[in-house]
Motif scaffolding. Structure first.
Motif: not given
Length: 220
Positions: A69-76
């Motif tokens: 999650l830390r590396g995602l550039d997307v809502d989660a």
């Protein structure tokens, strides 16, 4: 649907992932992409399909979902059986917009998805936010439809009042003038009120140009 928000589910339990995909597809305005079962597959799917929202489990076969999650550039949102406070705090630090503890009902997820829709609508456009609107947008992520209806900011109340005092319909420009806010701010509040069902919108088509949105209080 073409304009639906696309949701990627990341869960190594195939049956659970399918169940959650069914929940997502039942929510108006959302479409579930093909679920994936690992962090590596999630990263590949995000790069390929550019989902609007990711629903990710913590326990994955190739790593911890919170680390991914830390590396995602997307809502989660995090969907997990982990019910300890440390996991929740870590998820928030890693950028999760929501945290649902398994098992949860279809209504629970549907409430959060509708809240996410309201959140996006309030933050649509490129104009600056005031604190009132920023607070309202963030509240949408953690309140049910019933709770949202009970919480009215000063500006939102003024928008509803302007509509209620007008026998006909108003445009976003009319509302912005009546309330004393920018057109973009008025439009965000109007869109959120339409989404929650408090007001209704109709399109008036002229001879040229884009259709005009006309708003009015919803009649029982």
């Amino acid at each position: 649907m073409k304009d639906d928000l696309r949701v990627l589910i990341v869960d190594d339990d195939f049956h659970v992932a399918r169940l959650h995909a069914t929940y997502v597809n039942a929510a108006p305005g959302f479409t579930a992409l093909e679920p994936v079962g690992s962090g590596g597959a999630a990263l590949e799917a995000i790069q390929t399909y550019r989902p609007d929202l990711v629903l990710i489990d913590i326990y994955l076969p190739d790593g911890n979902g919170l680390d991914i999650l830390r590396g995602l550039d997307v809502d989660a949102f995090v969907l997990s059986a982990a019910s300890d406070a440390a996991s929740l705090r870590k998820a928030m630090r890693r950028g999760a917009l929501g945290y649902l503890i398994k098992p949860f009902s279809e209504k629970h997820l549907s409430d959060r998805l509708r809240g996410y829709t309201r959140y996006r609508r309030l933050l649509a456009g490129g104009s600056a936010l005031d604190q009132d609107l920023a607070d309202r947008a963030l509240r949408q992520l953690h309140t049910s439809d019933t709770q949202t209806a009970r919480v009215r900011s000063v500006t939102e109340t003024a928008v509803l009042s302007a509509l209620g005092q007008t026998p006909g319909v108003l445009t976003a420009i009319d509302v912005s003038s009546a309330v004393g806010v920018s057109r973009a701010t008025a439009q965000r509040y109007l869109s959120a009120l339409v989404d929650e069902g408090s007001i209704e919108v109709n399109l008036r088509y002229g001879s040229t140009g884009r259709p005009e949105h006309q708003y009015s209080v919803r009649t029982p």
